[in-house]
Design a protein around this motif. Structure first.
Motif, PDB file in Angstrom:
ATOM      1  N   ALA A 255      35.248  48.146  38.490  1.00  0.00           N
ATOM      2  CA  ALA A 255      36.532  48.331  37.802  1.00  0.00           C
ATOM      3  C   ALA A 255      37.608  47.430  38.398  1.00  0.00           C
ATOM      4  O   ALA A 255      38.480  46.932  37.677  1.00  0.00           O
ATOM      5  CB  ALA A 255      36.956  49.795  37.892  1.00  0.00           C
ATOM      6  N   SER A 256      37.539  47.202  39.715  1.00  0.00           N
ATOM      7  CA  SER A 256      38.536  46.342  40.361  1.00  0.00           C
ATOM      8  C   SER A 256      38.452  44.909  39.834  1.00  0.00           C
ATOM      9  O   SER A 256      39.478  44.230  39.714  1.00  0.00           O
ATOM     10  CB  SER A 256      38.335  46.357  41.877  1.00  0.00           C
ATOM     11  N   LEU A 257      37.235  44.460  39.515  1.00  0.00           N
ATOM     12  CA  LEU A 257      37.074  43.115  38.965  1.00  0.00           C
ATOM     13  C   LEU A 257      37.718  43.008  37.587  1.00  0.00           C
ATOM     14  O   LEU A 257      38.427  42.043  37.288  1.00  0.00           O
ATOM     15  CB  LEU A 257      35.586  42.758  38.882  1.00  0.00           C
ATOM     16  N   ILE A 258      37.494  44.026  36.763  1.00  0.00           N
ATOM     17  CA  ILE A 258      38.100  44.042  35.426  1.00  0.00           C
ATOM     18  C   ILE A 258      39.622  44.055  35.538  1.00  0.00           C
ATOM     19  O   ILE A 258      40.328  43.360  34.791  1.00  0.00           O
ATOM     20  CB  ILE A 258      37.610  45.258  34.622  1.00  0.00           C
ATOM     21  N   ALA A 259      40.127  44.845  36.501  1.00  0.00           N
ATOM     22  CA  ALA A 259      41.584  44.912  36.701  1.00  0.00           C
ATOM     23  C   ALA A 259      42.146  43.537  37.063  1.00  0.00           C
ATOM     24  O   ALA A 259      43.194  43.126  36.537  1.00  0.00           O
ATOM     25  CB  ALA A 259      41.905  45.922  37.802  1.00  0.00           C
ATOM     26  N   LEU A 260      41.445  42.817  37.925  1.00  0.00           N
ATOM     27  CA  LEU A 260      41.915  41.480  38.310  1.00  0.00           C
ATOM     28  C   LEU A 260      41.837  40.499  37.144  1.00  0.00           C
ATOM     29  O   LEU A 260      42.745  39.684  36.941  1.00  0.00           O
ATOM     30  CB  LEU A 260      41.090  40.953  39.485  1.00  0.00           C
ATOM     31  N   LEU A 261      40.758  40.581  36.375  1.00  0.00           N
ATOM     32  CA  LEU A 261      40.580  39.653  35.245  1.00  0.00           C
ATOM     33  C   LEU A 261      41.674  39.820  34.192  1.00  0.00           C
ATOM     34  O   LEU A 261      42.034  38.867  33.495  1.00  0.00           O
ATOM     35  CB  LEU A 261      39.200  39.868  34.607  1.00  0.00           C
ATOM     36  N   LEU A 262      42.224  41.021  34.071  1.00  0.00           N
ATOM     37  CA  LEU A 262      43.274  41.272  33.079  1.00  0.00           C
ATOM     38  C   LEU A 262      44.682  41.049  33.634  1.00  0.00           C
ATOM     39  O   LEU A 262      45.574  40.592  32.915  1.00  0.00           O
ATOM     40  CB  LEU A 262      43.146  42.700  32.537  1.00  0.00           C
ATOM     41  N   THR A 263      44.881  41.386  34.901  1.00  0.00           N
ATOM     42  CA  THR A 263      46.250  41.319  35.444  1.00  0.00           C
ATOM     43  C   THR A 263      46.623  39.933  35.977  1.00  0.00           C
ATOM     44  O   THR A 263      47.808  39.569  35.965  1.00  0.00           O
ATOM     45  CB  THR A 263      46.439  42.363  36.565  1.00  0.00           C
ATOM     46  N   ILE A 264      45.659  39.160  36.460  1.00  0.00           N
ATOM     47  CA  ILE A 264      45.983  37.802  36.937  1.00  0.00           C
ATOM     48  C   ILE A 264      46.565  36.945  35.806  1.00  0.00           C
ATOM     49  O   ILE A 264      47.617  36.303  35.997  1.00  0.00           O
ATOM     50  CB  ILE A 264      44.751  37.138  37.588  1.00  0.00           C
ATOM     51  N   PRO A 265      45.940  36.921  34.609  1.00  0.00           N
ATOM     52  CA  PRO A 265      46.556  36.157  33.507  1.00  0.00           C
ATOM     53  C   PRO A 265      47.937  36.683  33.131  1.00  0.00           C
ATOM     54  O   PRO A 265      48.834  35.898  32.788  1.00  0.00           O
ATOM     55  CB  PRO A 265      45.563  36.342  32.357  1.00  0.00           C
TER      56      PRO A 265
END
Length: 527
Positions: A197-207
């Motif tokens: 889930a942390s990876l998904i969070a980063l993939l969405l919030t970094i952009p």
């Protein structure tokens, strides 16, 4: 092991190590920032814990790295020893870490690692619940885009101040991360649940962070109010790993404040690490039994290296270790590969890490804190009995009001007072009486007098070594026991779960009554 099976094991461990790398990366950064260390410090620790710790430790499936449980100690040390200078506080805390690591190595050499077994569960859980509250009070403001005020208990009084100073863009990133972290594990799709889930969070919030131009200092307007954002809301890293190396400052290492933190790092870090090892052994499908002293030695050596070059304190971390088992890890090569992936990632593409919003890392830590201090922890302590809840709550409150060392000490003192008030003589608390004999394929243990967390270690250690694969039964005779505390029962039944062939049988317990309906609650003679 054949060459083919060895290759299959390494391949599976490489896969599980990659999944742990994805989980560990944001956590290492978040724990570092929350601890008052540079963000890269946690990465250094995980790299050392993986690449070096995996070769000298005994625990096959544990993942070594920084842990949320030590945030409180690290941050307290940085603030107190720095006296207003966070960089100086960081360097002086590294010196504290060096001495604490040497103590851990000495404890391992004198084979004191097993003493972690005697730590009462109610004290440990009270300590962890307090740590959870402290993490939430410190990281919730960061998630909102503001700053924490004062000590943990003061933080509760300033919740309205935090909310009134929300930075909308920063808060939105934190909320999105929190929703993903909570929601992804509950999705009906098994395939999606396997993605960290942390990876998904980063993939969405970094952009989104790029869209909000967080890398450039500027103001924006929302609902007729002006807000400021800039690089200070993003992870900051040095140009390369060599620039990240920082050496300790030993100038105040002999002061009372430093000694206090040395003791806390050495004791709390060792206990938390060793308890994690025991928990992982219990979950291990292959039922490996780790050498606690060897693992403590690996932790101490790892911590010595970390503290000498600028890293956070290291432990065997339970959450990442459980994820490692769930990912199908077979050996310590998984821990090694997770450290190697971190090294390659930071060495090759450090720029990507500097695009991570701090509010996203804060959201991850807030969720960690909420889990540590969840209502279920209080409910479980109460279910164990009023005495266990009193110990749990005393540890919890004193830790929040003072520090971890005093909190743990308060919990232990209260437990001893309760034992004495129930008829356990002081002499018997220090030295228990037990006889152990072997009869064919069975081991018989006859216990006498009060059996408590302070006196069960010697016979418990003997029993652990005596139960080999050819033992079918372990019989515990309680005929002459006057009382038995919850810690002893939990540890005994926990040990029985590690046995491959032996079955635990308890005899002559009819004269003892549990104080609550819980199977491991305190037992004493019926009147």
């Amino acid at each position: 092991m054949t060459t083919k099976s060895k290759k299959n094991t390494i391949a599976q461990d490489a896969i599980s190590g990659f999944l742990i790398f994805l989980i560990a990366l944001p956590l290492c950064l978040g724990i570092s920032v929350a601890s008052g260390f540079p963000p890269v410090a946690g990465i250094l620790t995980a790299i050392i814990g993986g690449i070096i710790g995996s070769h000298i430790g005994s625990a096959q499936l544990t993942i070594k790295g920084p842990a949320a449980g030590l945030i409180v100690i690290a941050l307290g040390s940085v603030l107190e020893l720095g006296a207003g200078d966070p960089v100086l506080g960081y360097k002086r805390t590294l010196a504290v870490g060096v001495v604490a690591a040497v103590i851990q190595i000495i404890l391992a050499v004198v084979r004191a690692g097993g003493l972690a077994i005697v730590m009462p569960t109610s004290v440990v859980h009270g300590m962890l619940a307090a740590i959870g509250v402290i993490i939430v009070t410190k990281q919730f403001p960061v998630m909102l885009g503001t700053k924490a005020i004062g000590k943990p208990l003061e933080g509760f009084l300033h919740i309205t101040d935090y909310v009134s100073h929300i930075n909308p863009e920063i808060f939105l990133l934190g909320v999105i991360a929190m929703v993903i972290l909570i929601g992804v594990p509950k999705l009906p799709s098994v395939k999606l649940r396997k993605i960290p889930a942390s990876l998904i969070a980063l993939l969405l919030t970094i952009p989104l962070g790029v869209l909000f131009h967080l890398s450039a200092q500027h103001d924006y307007t929302f609902m007729n109010a002006s807000y400021h954002v800039g690089p200070e809301f993003l992870v900051q890293l040095p140009g390369n790993l060599f620039d990240a190396i920082t050496f300790p400052d030993f100038s105040v290492v002999a002061t009372g404040a430093s000694i206090k933190y040395i003791i806390m790092f050495a004791i709390v870090g060792s206990i938390e690490s060793l308890l994690s090892v025991l928990a992982v052994d219990a979950m291990d499908p292959e039922h490996h039994s780790s050498d606690l002293n060897k693992d403590l030695l690996a932790t101490g050596i790892g911590n010595l290296i970390c503290a000498m070059i600028g890293g956070l304190p290291m432990i065997s971390e339970i959450v990442r270790s459980k994820a490692n088992i769930d990912a199908g890890a077979k050996s310590s090569w998984s821990n090694f590969s997770h450290g190697l992936y971190l090294l390659l990632f930071v060495a090759l593409i450090p720029g990507l890490l500097q695009m991570i919003p701090l509010s996203v890392l804060a959201a991850m830590l807030v969720l960690t804190g909420l889990r540590l201090a969840s209502p279920s922890e209080f409910k479980h302590a109460l279910h164990m009995g009023k005495d266990q809840f009193a110990i749990f709550f005393t540890t919890f409150i004193v830790t929040l009001a003072t520090d971890l060392l005093l909190g743990v000490a308060a919990g232990l003192v209260l437990k001893l007072i309760l034992h004495v008030s129930r008829g356990a003589g002081v002499a018997h608390l220090i030295k228990g009486k037990a006889e152990m004999t072997r009869q064919d394929d069975a081991i018989i243990v006859s216990l006498h007098g009060p059996v408590t967390f302070t006196n069960f270690f010697s016979w418990f250690s003997q029993l652990k070594q005596a139960v080999t694969d050819d033992i079918q039964r372990v019989e515990i005779d309680l005929k002459d026991v006057t009382l038995m505390d919850a810690t002893t029962q939990e540890k005994l039944y926990g040990l029985s779960n590690e046995w491959k062939n032996a079955t635990l049988i308890v005899h002559n317990a009819e004269h003892l009554q549990h104080v609550t309906s819980h199977e491991y609650s305190f037992m004493r003679k019926a009147h």
